[in-house]
Design an enzyme around this catalytic site. Structure first.
Site, PDB file in Angstrom:
ATOM      1  CD  GLN A  63      -2.765  -0.733   2.498  1.00  0.00           C
ATOM      2  OE1 GLN A  63      -3.443   0.167   2.614  1.00  0.00           O
ATOM      3  NE2 GLN A  63      -2.833  -1.590   3.773  1.00  0.00           N
ATOM      4  N   GLY A  64       0.612   2.289  -0.631  1.00  0.00           N
ATOM      5  CA  GLY A  64       1.139   3.414  -0.555  1.00  0.00           C
ATOM      6  C   GLY A  64       0.348   4.722  -0.471  1.00  0.00           C
ATOM      7  CG  ASN A 122      -8.271   3.023  17.292  1.00  0.00           C
ATOM      8  OD1 ASN A 122      -8.186   2.706  16.128  1.00  0.00           O
ATOM      9  ND2 ASN A 122      -8.650   2.177  18.317  1.00  0.00           N
ATOM     10  CD  GLU A 123      -6.222   8.542  18.925  1.00  0.00           C
ATOM     11  OE1 GLU A 123      -5.645   8.168  18.187  1.00  0.00           O
ATOM     12  OE2 GLU A 123      -6.255   7.989  20.350  1.00  0.00           O
ATOM     13  CD  GLU A 142      -6.266  -0.469   5.992  1.00  0.00           C
ATOM     14  OE1 GLU A 142      -6.529   0.657   5.214  1.00  0.00           O
ATOM     15  OE2 GLU A 142      -5.132  -0.829   6.308  1.00  0.00           O
TER      16      GLU A 142
END
Lengths: 360, 388
Positions: free
Chosen positions: B125-126, B371-372, B243
């Site tokens: 992934q990029g 998660n923030e 994802e």
């Protein structure tokens, strides 16, 4: 495998929830606080007309023939307006217990007239399970189904002594109930009595769990509204990440408590041998999110949250009361620990839904 | 509501279980963040593909079995139950694959999907750049149109699997005058292309699990553009949804981990002095069960034509924090024995796998959007709280 509610189930829920939202407001709840009965008789009539009190009685008895999966949505809707009346308990705990007693040929012919009376609104029944020290709205019940040991007793109102107890939640009307567990009133005992009491405990736990979900939703929406309206530092307090995250945490837990409660509703009807475990999980998960919702709701309301005037107290106090009803955390954790940590526990993926798979 | 498996679903479970029982390697493979382990995991992908198990939800034409989401969950449950190797091509099969299926041309699907399902082409992934982490719209890596090619210049970082992978997909700025989420495009780049430099970054466990990628006048044909030019942000959000949601982190992983945790607790229960450990073991198990139930509910809803919205952010928070709690609890059970790394000669009971999982769990609340950031998304887009 289909883990969804049907369109009809959701539609019926929406109809009842719509009525409740219109009729059960913070003002109407506060108005009940200063009345003797604590109830709104006009609302009772409307709910009766919708068939809510006939919901879980089989069609052969003149009921709507629905089940706990239908009812759990309504119990959540009762929580979502903090309905003071014990509608969910009557519908989901008392009704199935009456049917169970009748189906077992017990009760000496007294049950059928009571069922008829519940469905047309003339008769009020409540279940007093030994796990609960107090009974809510006992003063105007006609019959109490009370447990003692493994015995189940059907008592007319004048056969019990009620002593009032003031709840922290002004919407609740608690009494302690004394009665003489005599043969005259005994409906069942031994294994049958224990089975009936166990089934009603599970239905009670499920009913409370669903209401706790609704109460949590109510507090989240009240809190979101307040954080939009209240300005500090020239902007709404809800724009602060620290405030956002308090309520996001409740939303996450709510998202994962809801399917657990739905699974419990399915399990009490379809796989009763797994109901203890499914209901205890539901009660614990719902209590956890509701306790968090109460705490965060007060926090985001600031000093207002700590006042009598602020409506947060209505749902918060209900949560603090219901969290311990129908088995507290200790009771339900113990049931789960016993189930999960026994040497023969079946823990494979094929057991998630309670049926032994063809493989393994 | 019907929470029973159909006879066909039961039969499918039996078929998966049988195949895995005779094909899963008896010894765990080396980490896919080593050269040898990567090769062994690629071989395993080829074994899966030979049995048509590479990506069961894909259409048969692309090497799949056209399974529905319930069958997918069953497959995953059996996969983790069997202790089968991790999916070295997860960036491809779980993230790019579904995106290609939705946004790719027929020619692109035919070119990329079969090689993905077979393990012949493994993807990195990029997304992130040194100055575009949580603030992904700050991407500066450029892809300038030149005839039938794009010419790429710039840098990506935290590219998972890039050290040994064959291809990278990522987000590049195709309109040099654009700002923020406009003017970005999703482009597929072979890591063997001239001008690509991959510099490994050691992760917390000492292995090069991700890398920096430098692009210096790298030419790729316009064929490698996925979706419309300039539509990259929208496409990337779809990928991020996969994802955060059920494709990458199916509940089976946590069901299996918590069953192992229960076993670990039983094996060590007499040595545990802290009474809160038992409560945490049970809580982890119940939370994995809740995640499973929620996923079955989502899958059922999707099968009836529903869709996943911003609540996928709830998923990400729930599973990543559960994964941490599972591994923290395991280390509390193990006490001083938990310090020993996997593969140590003295670690005869293979307790070191818990330490490995504990280190990996530290990354869960960070990757795929911290998660923030997820809590902001929930507050603003699910609850409707003010943005500013």
């Amino acid at each position: 495998m289909d883990f969804t509610f049907t369109a009809e189930q959701l539609e019926f829920r929406d109809t009842v929830a719509g009525l409740l939202k219109t009729e059960v407001t913070s003002d109407s709840i506060r108005a009940r606080w200063s009345t003797d009965s604590g109830k709104d008789p006009a609302l009772q009539e409307q709910l009766l007309a919708m068939g809510v009190y006939s919901l879980l009685f089989p069609e052969s008895l003149g009921g709507l023939g629905m089940d706990a999966i239908d009812a759990v949505l309504l119990a959540e809707a009762c929580g979502a307006v903090a309905l003071p009346e014990p509608l969910a308990e009557t519908m989901m705990v008392a009704s199935p217990l009456l049917v169970d007693i009748l189906n077992r040929g017990l009760g000496n012919g007294a049950i059928q007239p009571i069922i008829d009376g519940v469905m047309d609104g003339r008769v009020n029944v409540a279940v007093l399970h030994p796990i609960n020290p107090y009974l809510n709205f006992a003063a105007d019940v006609d019959w109490i189904l009370a447990g003692s040991g493994d015995g189940l007793y059907l008592l007319p109102r004048d056969a019990v002594n009620l002593t009032p107890a003031k709840s922290l939640d002004p919407s609740r009307r608690l009494s302690s109930v004394e009665f003489d567990p005599s043969a005259e009133h005994r409906v069942a005992g031994g294994e049958v009595g224990a089975a009936l009491l166990r089934a009603s405990l599970n239905l009670g736990g499920l009913t409370v769990a669903a209401q706790l979900l609704g109460l949590s939703e109510l507090l989240v929406s009240q809190s979101v509204q307040y954080t939009q309206d209240r300005n500090q530092f020239g902007r709404p307090v809800g724009a602060n990440q620290a405030v956002k995250h308090l309520l996001a945490d409740v939303a996450v837990q709510l998202e994962y408590a809801r399917p657990v409660v739905a699974r419990a509703a399915y399990t009490v009807g379809v796989s009763p041998e797994r109901a203890d475990f499914a209901v205890s999980h539901a009660k614990l998960a719902a209590t956890r999110v509701a306790q968090l919702a109460a705490r965060q709701a007060i926090q985001v309301h600031g000093a207002m949250g700590y006042t009598w005037e602020c409506d947060v107290q209505i749902a918060a106090k209900r949560i603090w009361a219901l969290s311990y009803e129908w088995g507290d955390e200790g009771f339900h954790k113990n049931r789960i620990h016993e189930w999960l940590l026994q040497p023969n526990a079946l823990l494979g993926p094929e057991y998630t839904f309670g049926r032994r798979s063809l493989v393994g | 509501m019907d929470l029973t498996y159909t006879p066909e679903q039961e039969a499918f479970r039996a078929e998966v279980r049988d195949w895995l029982a005779s094909n899963v390697p008896s010894q765990p493979l080396a980490s896919f963040d080593t050269e040898a382990g990567f090769a062994a995991h690629r071989d395993w992908e080829r074994t899966l593909a030979a049995g048509n198990w590479g990506m069961v939800t894909w259409p048969e034409a692309f090497g799949g079995r056209a399974c529905d989401l319930i069958q997918w969950l069953i497959f995953e449950e059996e996969y983790y139950r069997a202790g089968a190797p991790g999916r070295v091509n997860q960036n491809g099969i779980f993230l790019l694959g579904p995106t290609l299926m939705e946004y790719g041309s027929e020619e692109q699907k035919a070119r990329f999907l079969p090689a993905m399902a077979s393990g012949d082409e493994i993807w990195a992934q990029g997304w992130s750049e040194p100055n575009a982490g949580s603030d992904m719209a700050a991407i500066r890596c450029r892809a300038d149109r030149d005839g039938d090619d794009y010419v790429i210049n710039g840098q990506k970082i935290w590219s998972t699997r890039a050290v040994f992978a064959d291809w990278v997909f990522g987000l590049f700025r195709t309109d040099p005058n654009s700002e923020r989420h406009h003017g970005l495009s999703k482009i597929l780049v072979p890591l063997s292309a001239e001008g690509v430099t991959v510099r490994p970054i050691q992760q917390l466990n000492g292995l090069p699990g991700f890398a920096e990628i430098f692009f210096d006048d790298v030419r790729v044909p316009v064929f490698n553009l996925l979706g419309e030019e300039g539509a990259g942000w929208q496409i990337a959000m779809a990928t991020a949804g996969f994802e955060r949601g059920l494709m990458l982190r199916s509940p089976a992983r946590f069901q299996q981990a918590t069953r192992r945790l229960v076993d670990l607790y039983r094996a060590h229960s007499t040595d545990i002095l802290d009474p809160s450990v038992e409560d945490d073991v049970v809580r982890c198990y119940m939370d994995a069960e809740a995640y499973t139930l929620s996923t079955y509910q989502t899958a059922s809803r999707l099968l009836k034509g529903g869709s996943i919205g911003p609540e996928a952010s709830c998923n990400k928070i729930f599973w990543s924090e559960l994964d941490l709690r599972i591994h923290e609890t395991a280390l509390r059970i193990l006490g001083p024995r938990g310090e020993v790394e996997p593969g140590s000669p003295a670690d005869r009971d293979e307790l070191g796998t818990w330490l490995d999982g504990f280190l990996f769990a530290q990354s869960g609340p960070i990757y795929a959007g911290t998660n923030e950031i997820q809590r902001n998304i929930i507050a603003e887009r699910v609850l409707g709280m003010p943005r500013r």
